[in-house]
Write a protein that holds these residues in place. Structure first.
Motif, mmCIF file in Angstrom:
data_model
loop_
_atom_site.group_PDB
_atom_site.id
_atom_site.type_symbol
_atom_site.label_atom_id
_atom_site.label_comp_id
_atom_site.label_asym_id
_atom_site.label_seq_id
_atom_site.Cartn_x
_atom_site.Cartn_y
_atom_site.Cartn_z
ATOM 1 N N GLU A 69 -73.262 -142.248 45.913
ATOM 2 C CA GLU A 69 -72.910 -141.133 45.042
ATOM 3 C C GLU A 69 -73.398 -141.373 43.612
ATOM 4 O O GLU A 69 -73.833 -140.442 42.932
ATOM 5 C CB GLU A 69 -71.400 -140.906 45.055
ATOM 6 N N ASP A 70 -73.310 -142.625 43.146
ATOM 7 C CA ASP A 70 -73.794 -142.946 41.798
ATOM 8 C C ASP A 70 -75.292 -142.681 41.699
ATOM 9 O O ASP A 70 -75.779 -142.141 40.691
ATOM 10 C CB ASP A 70 -73.518 -144.418 41.465
ATOM 11 N N LEU A 71 -76.027 -143.073 42.731
ATOM 12 C CA LEU A 71 -77.473 -142.880 42.727
ATOM 13 C C LEU A 71 -77.817 -141.392 42.783
ATOM 14 O O LEU A 71 -78.678 -140.910 42.036
ATOM 15 C CB LEU A 71 -78.107 -143.615 43.909
ATOM 16 N N ILE A 72 -77.150 -140.660 43.644
ATOM 17 C CA ILE A 72 -77.410 -139.223 43.769
ATOM 18 C C ILE A 72 -77.107 -138.513 42.452
ATOM 19 O O ILE A 72 -77.866 -137.643 42.007
ATOM 20 C CB ILE A 72 -76.581 -138.631 44.923
ATOM 21 N N THR A 73 -76.013 -138.888 41.798
ATOM 22 C CA THR A 73 -75.658 -138.279 40.515
ATOM 23 C C THR A 73 -76.752 -138.508 39.487
ATOM 24 O O THR A 73 -77.141 -137.587 38.756
ATOM 25 C CB THR A 73 -74.330 -138.846 40.004
ATOM 26 N N ALA A 127 -66.517 -138.223 44.941
ATOM 27 C CA ALA A 127 -66.525 -139.377 44.050
ATOM 28 C C ALA A 127 -67.491 -139.214 42.889
ATOM 29 O O ALA A 127 -67.431 -139.968 41.923
ATOM 30 C CB ALA A 127 -66.873 -140.646 44.838
ATOM 31 N N ALA A 128 -68.385 -138.239 42.973
ATOM 32 C CA ALA A 128 -69.390 -138.028 41.921
ATOM 33 C C ALA A 128 -68.852 -136.985 40.938
ATOM 34 O O ALA A 128 -69.170 -135.800 41.026
ATOM 35 C CB ALA A 128 -70.707 -137.591 42.536
ATOM 36 N N LYS A 129 -68.021 -137.420 40.023
ATOM 37 C CA LYS A 129 -67.296 -136.499 39.150
ATOM 38 C C LYS A 129 -68.223 -135.658 38.273
ATOM 39 O O LYS A 129 -68.009 -134.454 38.094
ATOM 40 C CB LYS A 129 -66.319 -137.282 38.269
ATOM 41 N N ALA A 130 -69.252 -136.280 37.692
ATOM 42 C CA ALA A 130 -70.147 -135.540 36.800
ATOM 43 C C ALA A 130 -70.903 -134.461 37.564
ATOM 44 O O ALA A 130 -71.033 -133.319 37.104
ATOM 45 C CB ALA A 130 -71.118 -136.500 36.118
ATOM 46 N N LEU A 131 -71.395 -134.809 38.730
ATOM 47 C CA LEU A 131 -72.133 -133.839 39.546
ATOM 48 C C LEU A 131 -71.233 -132.679 39.952
ATOM 49 O O LEU A 131 -71.623 -131.508 39.857
ATOM 50 C CB LEU A 131 -72.718 -134.551 40.773
ATOM 51 N N GLU A 132 -70.032 -132.997 40.392
ATOM 52 C CA GLU A 132 -69.117 -131.939 40.834
ATOM 53 C C GLU A 132 -68.647 -131.084 39.672
ATOM 54 O O GLU A 132 -68.375 -129.885 39.836
ATOM 55 C CB GLU A 132 -67.923 -132.558 41.563
ATOM 56 N N SER A 133 -68.574 -131.654 38.484
ATOM 57 C CA SER A 133 -68.201 -130.872 37.312
ATOM 58 C C SER A 133 -69.265 -129.810 37.015
ATOM 59 O O SER A 133 -68.934 -128.654 36.705
ATOM 60 C CB SER A 133 -68.028 -131.792 36.098
ATOM 61 N N ARG A 134 -70.544 -130.195 37.101
ATOM 62 C CA ARG A 134 -71.617 -129.230 36.883
ATOM 63 C C ARG A 134 -71.630 -128.164 37.973
ATOM 64 O O ARG A 134 -71.886 -126.989 37.714
ATOM 65 C CB ARG A 134 -72.968 -129.948 36.834
ATOM 66 N N ARG A 135 -71.350 -128.587 39.205
ATOM 67 C CA ARG A 135 -71.296 -127.620 40.300
ATOM 68 C C ARG A 135 -70.179 -126.602 40.053
ATOM 69 O O ARG A 135 -70.352 -125.402 40.256
ATOM 70 C CB ARG A 135 -71.063 -128.326 41.633
#
Length: 229
Positions: A69-73, A127-135
């Motif tokens: 998840e860190d890498l994907i973010t 677990a990818a909080k930043a990515l989900e926040s943008r979504r």
């Protein structure tokens, strides 16, 4: 037994400039490798494959990115920004129907350009909080865009935000199936769906050409090979 820290991770002191530079280079190589693999193969690529593509060891990859998840973010941070910007630009369009259809085209084009991003838009990563926040930001903007387009009388009143998810899932499948043989097939899908979303009498863009029988046959042959979904 005492375990020594890695040279660039010694507690209480900053890494030497050379070590910091090496770490940054490794991070850049990992991100570049992940972008290449995700773009062509989707998110099913393993972390071990990313490490091999980057020319680093698994331990180095784990130090830079502790989880998938860190890498994907990190890989898709700029694309998620563009995703959120696309809906903001659509909301700013004085013609809400044009903004709505333009947004659909823009997001589906992002999927077509990158199989990994096509997957990102149809999956969740708690677990990818930043990515989900943008979504979430993009989602709330899209809900507002739907309301404006429906108020104009040109978007069906029964269209829901979940219909976008269905479209993105369908488009991800089309992109994966036809990317090599007929890369513009997604445009035909989006054109058909916009016609389905429009109320009777609404002016819709011309329907793009579909794939040729030969191109579609090549895509079907590819799908039938072992290892292709």
């Amino acid at each position: 037994m005492t375990v020594s820290a890695a040279p660039d991770e010694t507690p209480g002191r900053q890494p030497e400039p050379g070590l910091r530079a090496d770490a940054e280079r490794n991070r850049d190589r990992i991100l570049a490798a992940a972008r290449r693999l995700y773009a062509t193969e989707g998110l099913g690529v393993s972390m071990a494959s990313v490490a091999r593509e980057a020319g680093v060891g698994k331990a180095t990859l784990s130090r830079r990115f502790a989880s998938r998840e860190d890498l994907i973010t990190a890989v898709f941070a700029d694309r998620m920004d563009a995703y959120a910007v696309a809906v903001a630009e659509a909301l700013a369009d004085p013609d809400s129907w044009h903004g709505f259809t333009g947004y659909l085209h823009a997001v589906c084009a992002m999927q077509a350009a990158d199989r990994g991003f096509a997957d990102v838009l149809t999956m969740t990563f708690p677990a990818a909080k930043a990515l989900e926040s943008r979504r979430a930001e993009a989602y709330h903007g899209f809900v507002e865009l739907i309301g404006h387009a429906q108020d104009s009388g040109r978007l069906r009143p029964d269209f829901t935000p979940e219909d976008l998810v269905v479209l993105l899932m369908a488009n991800a499948g089309v992109v994966a199936a036809t990317a090599d043989a007929a890369p513009d097939t997604w445009r035909r899908l989006v054109g058909h769906m916009i016609r389905a979303y429009a109320t009777p009498g609404t002016e819709v863009p011309p329907l793009p050409d579909g794939p040729t029988p030969t191109a579609l046959y090549r895509a079907m042959i590819r799908l039938g090979r072992p290892g292709n979904g």
